[in-house]
Design a protein around this motif. Structure first.
Motif, PDB file in Angstrom:
ATOM      1  N   ILE A 342      46.995  48.116  34.225  1.00 14.53           N
ATOM      2  CA  ILE A 342      47.141  46.751  33.721  1.00 14.53           C
ATOM      3  C   ILE A 342      46.975  45.750  34.856  1.00 14.53           C
ATOM      4  CG2 ILE A 342      48.723  45.143  32.588  1.00 14.53           C
ATOM      5  CD1 ILE A 342      49.988  47.593  31.205  1.00 14.53           C
ATOM      6  N   LEU A 343      47.536  46.047  36.017  1.00 12.76           N
ATOM      7  CA  LEU A 343      47.391  45.153  37.163  1.00 12.76           C
ATOM      8  C   LEU A 343      45.933  45.079  37.610  1.00 12.76           C
ATOM      9  CD1 LEU A 343      50.567  46.193  39.185  1.00 12.76           C
ATOM     10  CD2 LEU A 343      50.284  44.186  37.720  1.00 12.76           C
ATOM     11  N   TYR A 350      40.719  37.903  36.392  1.00 18.20           N
ATOM     12  CA  TYR A 350      40.824  36.703  37.232  1.00 18.20           C
ATOM     13  C   TYR A 350      39.507  36.482  37.972  1.00 18.20           C
ATOM     14  CZ  TYR A 350      42.257  33.633  41.064  1.00 18.20           C
ATOM     15  OH  TYR A 350      42.338  32.593  41.971  1.00 18.20           O
ATOM     16  N   HIS A 351      38.987  37.514  38.598  1.00 22.62           N
ATOM     17  CA  HIS A 351      37.805  37.338  39.438  1.00 22.62           C
ATOM     18  C   HIS A 351      36.528  37.178  38.613  1.00 22.62           C
ATOM     19  CE1 HIS A 351      40.750  38.769  42.429  1.00 22.62           C
ATOM     20  NE2 HIS A 351      40.080  37.962  43.227  1.00 22.62           N
ATOM     21  N   ASP A 408      41.398  30.366  46.728  1.00 23.94           N
ATOM     22  CA  ASP A 408      40.835  30.959  45.517  1.00 23.94           C
ATOM     23  C   ASP A 408      41.426  32.325  45.199  1.00 23.94           C
ATOM     24  OD1 ASP A 408      39.086  28.851  44.973  1.00 23.94           O
ATOM     25  OD2 ASP A 408      37.547  29.655  46.323  1.00 23.94           O
ATOM     26  N   ARG A 409      42.312  32.804  46.047  1.00 19.53           N
ATOM     27  CA  ARG A 409      42.862  34.150  45.848  1.00 19.53           C
ATOM     28  C   ARG A 409      44.031  34.129  44.866  1.00 19.53           C
ATOM     29  NH1 ARG A 409      42.611  35.572  52.320  1.00 19.53           N
ATOM     30  NH2 ARG A 409      40.304  35.559  52.444  1.00 19.53           N
ATOM     31  N   LEU A 410      44.156  35.209  44.150  1.00 26.73           N
ATOM     32  CA  LEU A 410      45.186  35.328  43.112  1.00 26.73           C
ATOM     33  C   LEU A 410      46.524  35.697  43.726  1.00 26.73           C
ATOM     34  CD1 LEU A 410      46.202  35.563  40.176  1.00 26.73           C
ATOM     35  CD2 LEU A 410      45.298  37.916  40.153  1.00 26.73           C
ATOM     36  N   LYS A 454      45.083  31.955  33.964  1.00 28.74           N
ATOM     37  CA  LYS A 454      45.424  32.284  32.578  1.00 28.74           C
ATOM     38  C   LYS A 454      44.701  33.551  32.125  1.00 28.74           C
ATOM     39  CE  LYS A 454      48.252  29.007  30.997  1.00 28.74           C
ATOM     40  NZ  LYS A 454      49.529  29.271  30.313  1.00 28.74           N
ATOM     41  N   ALA A 455      43.497  33.787  32.650  1.00 26.00           N
ATOM     42  CA  ALA A 455      42.782  35.017  32.296  1.00 26.00           C
ATOM     43  C   ALA A 455      43.541  36.243  32.785  1.00 26.00           C
ATOM     44  CB  ALA A 455      41.379  34.986  32.884  1.00 26.00           C
ATOM     45  N   ALA A 456      44.074  36.154  34.011  1.00 24.92           N
ATOM     46  CA  ALA A 456      44.853  37.274  34.544  1.00 24.92           C
ATOM     47  C   ALA A 456      46.111  37.503  33.716  1.00 24.92           C
ATOM     48  CB  ALA A 456      45.222  36.997  36.001  1.00 24.92           C
ATOM     49  N   LEU A 457      46.806  36.429  33.396  1.00 20.29           N
ATOM     50  CA  LEU A 457      48.034  36.555  32.615  1.00 20.29           C
ATOM     51  C   LEU A 457      47.742  37.020  31.188  1.00 20.29           C
ATOM     52  CD1 LEU A 457      49.895  33.364  33.897  1.00 20.29           C
ATOM     53  CD2 LEU A 457      50.444  35.752  34.424  1.00 20.29           C
ATOM     54  N   TRP A 458      46.612  36.588  30.632  1.00 15.75           N
ATOM     55  CA  TRP A 458      46.250  37.015  29.278  1.00 15.75           C
ATOM     56  C   TRP A 458      45.973  38.514  29.240  1.00 15.75           C
ATOM     57  CZ3 TRP A 458      47.281  36.121  24.657  1.00 15.75           C
ATOM     58  CH2 TRP A 458      46.468  36.503  23.589  1.00 15.75           C
TER      59      TRP A 458
END
Length: 661
Positions: A342-343, A350-351, A408-410, A454-458
């Motif tokens: 999932i991570l 995100y990327h 730009d890094r998560l 938001k894409a990463a969290l989604w």
């Protein structure tokens, strides 16, 4: 000689799941079937308590209009026949169109429209909801009462679709006990009457739970001082928020959906209004509002729903979905095998989004390769969050060379655990930090699909559905259920089950108006002489005293701690037990969920045998089956409709197969 009674099925609960059960019973019955269906609900049959049609329109759904259905479709993996029908949004459009209020409905599937026109809506419905119907879009959050109207129409449809030999009897009341007599099931109601049947399905929804030690202490303080007010945990529409005095200072525990509902009822519900101004949203008070001093474990509210301008996209989850989980031996160690995937998916999404919205900001091919290759076999640590942080750090280091600009890094740890480890010198400093958090999140929400964060969290939030299916009925070991799997539920809930964005904007306006103040994370709350006392160790000077305490949340069901008389009667009769999750050492650890047979929904007795006639469906089995709370979404093969189909088929078998005592 008296004739044998007609076979009968009793259903406890007349909300969406009870309605779906009747629809599925009808779909699975032979055309010449003879059967009685007895359905009982203590609030409103064809809507239930949570979605009852008489509630205030200020309360809205947390799901989107076109992402709700009570009908099966061709994506359903069910044994019974598929019977299609309109989604909530399609139904609303058809209601408006057929009332002559405009709107093109030619894009609605003809089969859905045909089902709609078989059953008329109640007279006056289109006029009662005219403004809401005109404003509705697929991604709108309908009022809960409007969803109740849809469920009520589905109820009328389900009854009309039953074979001619089936009779339905509706009973408004509460089932308080279950017993067996002369080979049949007997449900005792609170009014002293009884229902007799050959099979029972309990689709009760949220059940009352016995008081915790902390709640008993609060109750004792309130009993000793009549001037104190405690609003107990409950669905907001049923909470006694009217007991909160005008202008009072109130300590509020909870910053999830229950809080946002209570916030609306204590502000808009008391005559206040929000006004758009050039400087943003402004709250215009009525003077009756209390001042809310709020805390939760994190200390910050759930994140706002992303404003995609459409239904949310389907998260790729390529790493999670790339495994054949049916071939993985049970129980699965979620922490070791599932959480890392999932991570990886969160970093990948995100990327991908970053590369699309900011070309050149990332070497996407290199980033995705680094994400896939990163070694996430983190050593076991005592706290799940520590292992997650370790894995996130490994992913961040691996992908960093592909993202030249550090901005730009998560920072996924900060996104998953906002404020974790921080301390604040003053309440005003914490208030300002929360306001910035909510404002930044709203800005990301407004970007829609163009927000990498938001894409990463989604991706994390979207993983909850497939993960729930993987872990159903003991798929995950008890140790990881208490660590990583629980963490996914917490983080995914905050990221994906938050309020509509307008609620968070209203929260900021109320904070600016001085009507909402944030105490700090994990504040301790206790009864003190003269009132209640709250303080957060992370915020210096955060002490608050108030004569009102509002618990803006609901208890998770626990079969062993339930206060529901029906479940207690089953326990006393030796017909129900808690589901046990398997441990890594080969034992079992009791959960709060009701133990049921996965194939039929029949209760499992303490000795492991199956009840011959009593079934349980829905929220009380969420910790057993998982994904039991989410409303059915079209074309997702939803858990609820798979559940109602198999339980309906089992109840039919129990009712139509005569048994002797």
């Amino acid at each position: 000689m008296s004739s044998s009674p007609r076979p009968a099925i009793a259903i406890v609960g007349g909300g969406p799941r009870g309605v779906s059960l009747v629809e599925r019973i009808g779909a699975n019955l032979a055309d010449d079937a003879v059967l009685d269906i007895e359905i009982v609900d203590d609030t409103e049959i064809g809507a239930g308590r949570i979605w009852r049609t008489g509630q205030t329109r200020e309360l809205c759904m947390n799901t989107l209009a076109d992402a709700v259905t009570l009908f099966t479709d061709d994506a359903a993996t069910i044994a019974g026949p598929v019977r299609v029908g309109p989604t909530l949004h399609e139904w609303c459009r058809l209601v408006r169109h057929d009332a002559g209020d405009g709107g093109d409905v030619s894009d609605i599937p003809a089969a859905h429209a045909a089902v709609f026109r078989r059953i008329p809506v109640r007279p006056g419905l289109a006029a009662d909801y005219a403004a809401e119907l005109r404003a509705q879009r697929p991604e709108s959050h309908p009022s809960r009462s409007l969803y109740g109207e849809y469920i009520g129409w589905c109820w009328s449809h389900a009854k009309a679709a039953l074979p001619p030999g089936v009779r339905v009897r509706e009973r408004l009341g509460r089932a308080v006990a279950a017993s067996e007599r002369d080979g049949r099931q007997v449900l005792s109601l609170a009014d002293g009457s009884a229902l007799r049947s050959d099979a029972v399905i309990a689709a009760t929804g949220w059940l009352e739970r016995g008081a915790t030690p902390g709640e008993r202490a609060v109750r004792a303080a309130v009993d000793a001082d009549p001037d104190l007010v405690w609003v107990r945990p409950e669905s907001p529409v049923d909470q006694r928020l009217d007991a909160v005095p005008d202008g009072a200072h109130a300590i509020v525990r909870g910053l999830g959906m229950g809080f946002f509902d209570a916030m609306a009822l204590l502000t808009l519900g008391r005559g206040g209004r929000f006004a758009e101004t050039p400087d943003g949203l402004r709250y215009e008070p009525s003077g009756r509002e209390p001042v809310l001093h709020v805390t939760s474990h994190r200390g910050v509210p759930f994140r706002a729903k992303t404003q995609y301008g459409s239904l949310p996209p389907r998260a790729a989850l390529s790493h999670l979905r790339g495994v054949d989980w049916t071939a993985v031996p049970r129980p699965i160690d979620f922490d070791a095998l599932v959480w890392p995937l999932i991570l990886r998916d969160a970093f990948a999404d995100y990327h991908r989004t970053l590369a699309r919205v900011r070309p050149g900001a990332v070497d996407l091919e290199a980033a995705l390769a680094a994400i896939a290759a990163a070694d996430l076999d983190a050593p076991r640590v005592g706290v799940s969050g520590a292992a997650t942080r370790e894995r996130v750090a490994v992913l961040a280091d691996a992908v960093a060379p592909a993202v030249p600009d550090p901005r730009d890094r998560l920072d996924l740890v900060a996104a998953m655990f906002p404020g974790d480890g921080l301390a604040w010198a003053s309440p005003s400093g914490f208030d300002a930090w929360v306001a910035a958090f909510v404002s930044d999140d709203l800005a990301a929400s407004a970007l829609g699909a163009d927000s990498p964060l938001k894409a990463a969290l989604w991706a994390i939030a979207s993983a909850r559905g497939p993960v729930g299916r993987i872990g159903a009925f003991g798929g995950f070991d008890a140790e990881s259920r208490a660590s990583g799997f629980r963490e996914l539920g917490s983080v995914g809930g905050m990221a994906g089950s938050g309020p509509p964005a307008f609620r968070n904007a209203q929260l900021l306006a109320l904070q600016r108006a001085g009507l909402v103040r944030f105490i700090g994370p994990a504040a301790s709350v206790a009864a003190a002489p003269g009132g209640f006392h709250a303080v957060s160790a992370a915020v210096r000077g955060s002490e608050v005293r108030a004569r009102v305490l509002v618990d803006a949340w609901m208890h998770v069901h626990d079969v062993d701690a339930t206060a529901d008389p029906l479940i207690r009667s089953l326990a006393d009769a030796g017909r129900v037990r808690a589901f046990e999750a398997p441990t890594r050492t080969g034992g079992g650890l009791a959960t709060g969920g009701v133990d049921i047979d996965p194939e039929t929904g029949r209760l499992v007795h303490p000795d492991g045998s199956l009840d011959r006639a009593f079934h349980m469906a829905g929220i009380p089995v969420d910790q057993t089956m998982h994904d039991a709370i989410i409303s059915p979404m079209p074309r997702t093969d939803p858990t609820m409709l798979r559940e109602t189909d198999r339980v309906a088929r089992s109840a039919i078998d129990a009712a139509l197969t005569r048994r002797t005592p």
